[in-house]
Design a protein around this motif. Structure first.
Motif, mmCIF file in Angstrom:
data_model
loop_
_atom_site.group_PDB
_atom_site.id
_atom_site.type_symbol
_atom_site.label_atom_id
_atom_site.label_comp_id
_atom_site.label_asym_id
_atom_site.label_seq_id
_atom_site.Cartn_x
_atom_site.Cartn_y
_atom_site.Cartn_z
ATOM 1 N N PRO A 97 -30.011 37.850 54.377
ATOM 2 C CA PRO A 97 -30.782 38.745 53.525
ATOM 3 C C PRO A 97 -29.884 39.657 52.682
ATOM 4 O O PRO A 97 -30.204 39.945 51.529
ATOM 5 N N ASP A 98 -28.755 40.081 53.273
ATOM 6 C CA ASP A 98 -27.847 40.935 52.525
ATOM 7 C C ASP A 98 -27.330 40.214 51.293
ATOM 8 O O ASP A 98 -27.392 40.723 50.178
ATOM 9 N N ALA A 99 -26.824 39.022 51.505
ATOM 10 C CA ALA A 99 -26.256 38.274 50.394
ATOM 11 C C ALA A 99 -27.307 38.013 49.328
ATOM 12 O O ALA A 99 -27.041 38.116 48.124
ATOM 13 N N GLU A 100 -28.512 37.733 49.763
ATOM 14 C CA GLU A 100 -29.570 37.457 48.798
ATOM 15 C C GLU A 100 -29.923 38.692 47.984
ATOM 16 O O GLU A 100 -30.137 38.638 46.777
ATOM 17 N N ALA A 101 -29.985 39.811 48.664
ATOM 18 C CA ALA A 101 -30.319 41.055 47.970
ATOM 19 C C ALA A 101 -29.243 41.376 46.937
ATOM 20 O O ALA A 101 -29.531 41.855 45.838
ATOM 21 N N ARG A 102 -28.022 41.079 47.288
ATOM 22 C CA ARG A 102 -26.943 41.363 46.349
ATOM 23 C C ARG A 102 -27.045 40.457 45.124
ATOM 24 O O ARG A 102 -26.809 40.888 43.996
ATOM 25 N N PHE A 103 -27.394 39.218 45.386
ATOM 26 C CA PHE A 103 -27.557 38.310 44.258
ATOM 27 C C PHE A 103 -28.689 38.804 43.353
ATOM 28 O O PHE A 103 -28.606 38.748 42.122
ATOM 29 N N LEU A 104 -29.719 39.304 43.965
ATOM 30 C CA LEU A 104 -30.836 39.859 43.208
ATOM 31 C C LEU A 104 -30.359 40.956 42.273
ATOM 32 O O LEU A 104 -30.759 41.018 41.101
ATOM 33 N N GLY A 105 -29.512 41.815 42.785
ATOM 34 C CA GLY A 105 -28.974 42.892 41.961
ATOM 35 C C GLY A 105 -28.162 42.333 40.805
ATOM 36 O O GLY A 105 -28.210 42.852 39.677
ATOM 37 N N PHE A 106 -27.440 41.288 41.091
ATOM 38 C CA PHE A 106 -26.647 40.644 40.036
ATOM 39 C C PHE A 106 -27.561 40.109 38.937
ATOM 40 O O PHE A 106 -27.332 40.323 37.748
ATOM 41 N N GLN A 107 -28.618 39.465 39.361
ATOM 42 C CA GLN A 107 -29.580 38.938 38.388
ATOM 43 C C GLN A 107 -30.140 40.054 37.507
ATOM 44 O O GLN A 107 -30.232 39.927 36.283
ATOM 45 N N GLU A 108 -30.487 41.138 38.167
ATOM 46 C CA GLU A 108 -31.065 42.264 37.414
ATOM 47 C C GLU A 108 -30.095 42.766 36.350
ATOM 48 O O GLU A 108 -30.490 43.038 35.205
#
Lengths: 346, 346
Positions: free
Chosen positions: A201-212
């Motif tokens: 979940p951590d890695a995914e959330a970080r990727f989400l931030g990158f996308q944003e």
DNA sequence: ATCTAGGGTGAATGCGCTTTCATAAGAGGG
DNA sequence: CCCTCTTATGAAAGCGCATTCACCCTAGAT
């Protein structure tokens, strides 16, 4: 206790009072009791006290069994440093211990091995007034059962059980800020993101931030990380870096790794390949582990307030112990961008 | 438990057996019981179990309240690093946790505040099967009383109670080796030693090692440290360094500080005064704290195996729990010299 | 069919303490 | 000197579990 009572010529009730509410016993009697206790080497049984009073004065922490990860980290680091590196769990322990101490609690810690009735989790749960769990440590169904009986707060992970208090760090915000920094302040446009397994979940959330951040900057928004590492280790990070270099396409101007370990591995791989950081490629991590400061170039990263995580956990537990009716809360702790040389700063 | 028993149509004895000795219960019955437990959210009470079985499955650790020392350390270090520095107690906790886990124990930790019947120490003592104490944490008389009832091992300090197991690190050996290195390998002859308060057994042991090295080398043997710091902090180390420079006599060729903190402070003071290390004066510390690696020049020091201290403590406790008749032992853990630039190496 | 083992289960006791509730001993007040 | 009101203490009832002992039932032996 019976012996102490007999020896000092009082009843066990009075002995109990000497320890629980000293003021309710006449000074003279109290002294007699304490003297007898000293002579007999009396140590009050926490078990009995807990049983009778239905409270233990202890808070707990369950964290995953890092044994393997540690062994690996130790092997990778120069042997000189292996004692110095503070792990995630160490920092949480420290935070919780501090806060627990302030509230008069002791702290019981245990790394969970396997599940089952005889697991350490069960042991912890039965001996504390409330406890914190690191995500993915305890099977959700066990937690579900236990949390019906005592306060549990879940740390760093998805909120699997919605009546539990829950604390996370602002992974997405941090990565977004980091990417924004690369894009706006350093003018980088071709960025790559190296994530972890989809279950993290951590890695995914970080990727989400990158996308944003990409979206905010009007850059193309990737659907998936450019690469996914299985383990998020240094070795995997090195492999990822090389894979990125070996692609047909032009090199990215910057690579964001989902954690520091991978970024450090990448730094070493890039050095071996003669790629300069940050001149040829900027590299960033996430976590703010000590190692990130020591590597060359020092790693730009996002620091997680891990100790606060522990402290907040205790605060929530104590609150809930005082008011079990409180609505479950979900806290998000702010992170902070640390600009170092690996992105071109400094 | 009574509810579980009722719901699954068995007696509480059987419920107990399901958890204690699953094999002694018919599989079908066992499943019924576990299902009922799940439905009811049953969490076995560690207190009751402990009370009935007279054993807790928990080991303990009492350590001093470092709150002040920490605040100071945090203030001195760049804020960037304050999360990264692993304290003495953190490392012991880690060592004990690992070892305890191997033996199936959980770990209860508490920093002692004040003494008295309501102290955390008393709480710990009543809830564990045995515990370790860092020197100068618990009043000797309290320990005397408690240790009559359960195994206690004393860590790093003088052996105040002779029937206790006891572990120290080889302070004297380490300092002797360090001084020998300076004398023989670097050819230094005029050495100064900066100690701590006379009550610090560690600092005294280190001075003893220094004396031995002087004696071995045929150098004059000082009766007392050249200087004694009250606090063994960086500030005191800096002050000591300046005091040494300001003396009428010729500068020493090398200064051995009783710990790393002081040595680091000295390094900074010397830099301010334009004194080159190691060209003008060699400087050494003791402990092997992470900071010693990062300062410029990196500090030559002696590393203590702190984590092993914790692990050994657990081993001794477990041994004694298995065989309470064993003679008390006193272990001395070996230390290792770390040669870095501050003495002229590297 | 009867006897014997032995595995599975229940009843009952106690672990050491907290906590009412009741009682005894003083302390004033009338 | 009697009565009421505190204050100090004791008696007793659990808290939730482990454990012993006795018992029952079934399977195999006779």
């Amino acid at each position: 206790m019976y012996d102490v009572a007999e020896r000092s010529g009082v009843s066990i009730a009075t002995v109990s009072r000497v320890y629980r509410t000293p003021d309710s016993v006449r000074a003279q009697t109290r002294e007699r009791v304490l003297e007898a206790a000293r002579q007999l080497g009396y140590v009050p049984s926490g078990n009995a006290r807990g049983l009778a009073s239905r409270t233990t004065g202890v808070l707990g922490l369950c964290f995953p069994d890092y044994a393997d990860a540690d062994a690996e980290a130790d092997a990778e680091a120069d042997s000189d440093a292996d004692d110095a590196v503070m792990l995630y769990s160490d920092q949480i322990i420290r935070g919780m211990e501090r806060a627990a101490r302030r509230h008069g609690y002791a702290l019981l810690i245990a790394a969970s091995l396997e599940g089952g009735p005889e697991s350490l989790v069960a042991k912890v749960a039965g001996r504390v007034d409330g406890f914190a769990v690191l995500a993915q440590t305890v099977p959700t169904e066990d937690l579900e059962v236990i949390s019906r009986r005592l306060p549990v707060v879940m740390l760093a992970g998805p909120r699997e059980i919605d009546h539990l208090d829950h604390i996370v760090v602002a992974n997405a915000d941090g990565e977004r800020e980091l990417a924004r920094h690369l894009i706006e302040d350093h003018g980088l446009r071709r960025l790559a993101f190296v994530g972890g397994e989809a279950e993290s979940p951590d890695a995914e959330a970080r990727f989400l931030g990158f996308q944003e951040a990409c979206r905010d900057a009007g850059l193309p928004v990737p659907d998936e990380p450019d690469l996914r590492a299985e383990m998020m280790t240094q070795a995997e990070g090195a492999r990822a870096a090389e894979a990125l270099l070996d692609r047909e396409t032009e090199w990215p101007q910057g690579v964001l790794f989902a954690n520091d370990q991978m970024a450090v591995g990448a730094l070493r791989a890039l050095e071996r390949r003669g790629v300069r950081v940050p001149e040829d490629i900027a590299v960033t991590g996430f976590d703010g582990i000590p190692l990130s400061r020591i590597v060359r170039p020092p790693l730009t990263t996002v620091r997680q307030p891990i100790r606060q995580l522990g402290e907040q956990a205790v605060e929530l537990l104590v609150q809930r112990l005082g008011n079990s009716g409180r609505e479950p809360v979900s806290l998000m702790l702010p992170v902070s961008l640390i600009r170092r040389a690996s992105c071109g700063c400094g």
